[in-house]
Design an enzyme around this catalytic site. Structure first.
Site, short mmCIF file in Angstrom:
data_model
loop_
_atom_site.label_atom_id
_atom_site.label_comp_id
_atom_site.label_asym_id
_atom_site.label_seq_id
_atom_site.Cartn_x
_atom_site.Cartn_y
_atom_site.Cartn_z
N LEU A 1 0.82 -1.21 0.00
CA LEU A 1 0.00 0.00 0.00
C LEU A 1 0.85 1.26 0.00
O LEU A 1 1.64 1.49 0.92
CB LEU A 1 -0.91 -0.02 1.23
N ASP A 2 0.68 2.07 -1.04
CA ASP A 2 1.34 3.37 -1.09
C ASP A 2 0.82 4.26 0.04
O ASP A 2 -0.28 4.03 0.57
CB ASP A 2 1.05 4.01 -2.47
N ALA A 3 1.57 5.29 0.37
CA ALA A 3 1.17 6.18 1.47
C ALA A 3 0.54 7.48 0.98
O ALA A 3 -0.67 7.70 1.13
CB ALA A 3 2.37 6.47 2.37
N ASP B 1 -1.60 5.43 -6.05
CA ASP B 1 -2.21 6.48 -6.87
C ASP B 1 -1.38 6.88 -8.08
O ASP B 1 -1.81 7.73 -8.86
CB ASP B 1 -2.45 7.73 -6.01
#
Length: 225
Positions: free
Chosen positions: A7-9, A179
């Site tokens: 998971l990107d932040a 994203d």
């Protein structure tokens, strides 16, 4: 079934745009620069373009951190210690941690379905504090920050490092969520795992993968994988 979530932040769970505006406004005001909407927007454009250059290997991170302020202040005709501005900005940014709306509930649900590993570029000190202050780190089984690894997304070496440091890693069970088409999607594709683009504001570019417009839709995609 997917139960390993990479998971990107920033702009996936953390509201980086808000943090950036708040930190920049405080620093600019101290250096005689009006934190007007147009100035903050221009800083964002410059900063984003330089991070894209970093992804392409065209600039070093150390140079980027100062050059973004050099470019902006040159345009504004302001003479000041840009290295000092950079240091001040990092201090302010680390204190500006905000989750995106709905992110806490999303993280809670996601953690009930498997393991979460946060995969992020940026400064280790800044990211760690923002993740801690927002409570996001409590849901993570691990955090992979490019500065600590020594290589940045979307380099294949970054994705390989992540894979090698997740216990019982299985590509078939993993999915990358983020994203960015130029960073997260490239990493997922180079690692040979599924990808979901999180794009609540509509801009998707060229993406052949699932595009989630909300956390609910993202969770629905995961349930079908």
């Amino acid at each position: 079934m997917k139960d390993i979530f990479l998971l990107d932040a920033d702009e996936t769970i953390l509201d980086f745009a808000r943090s950036e505006r708040e930190a920049a406004a405080r620093v600019f005001a101290r250096h005689g620069v009006s934190p007007a909407k147009e100035v903050l927007a221009r800083y964002h454009e410059i900063n984003d373009s330089l991070w894209k250059a970093l992804e392409r290997g065209e600039i070093t991170r150390e140079r980027l951190l100062v050059k973004r302020f050099e470019l902006l202040f040159d345009e504004l005709g302001v003479k000041t210690d840009v290295a000092g501005v950079s240091a001040e900005y990092f201090s302010e940014l680390s204190a500006c941690g905000h989750l995106l709306d709905g992110a806490a509930e999303f993280l809670r649900e996601l953690s009930s379905r498997g393991r979460i590993y946060i995969v992020t570029n940026g400064s280790a000190a800044v990211q760690k504090r923002r993740l801690r202050d927002t409570g996001a780190d409590a849901f993570a089984d691990g955090v992979f920050i490019s500065e600590e690894i020594g290589v940045y997304k979307p380099a294949r070496e970054y994705a390989r490092y992540v894979e090698e440091h997740i216990p019982d890693y299985d590509r078939k069970r993993a999915v990358w969520i983020g994203d960015s088409l130029t960073s997260d999607m490239v990493c997922a594709e180079s690692a040979g795992i599924d990808f979901i683009l999180y794009a609540p504001h509509g801009a998707t570019g060229s993406c052949a993968h699932p595009v989630a417009r909300s956390y609910d839709q993202l969770l629905a995609f995961l349930a079908k994988m």
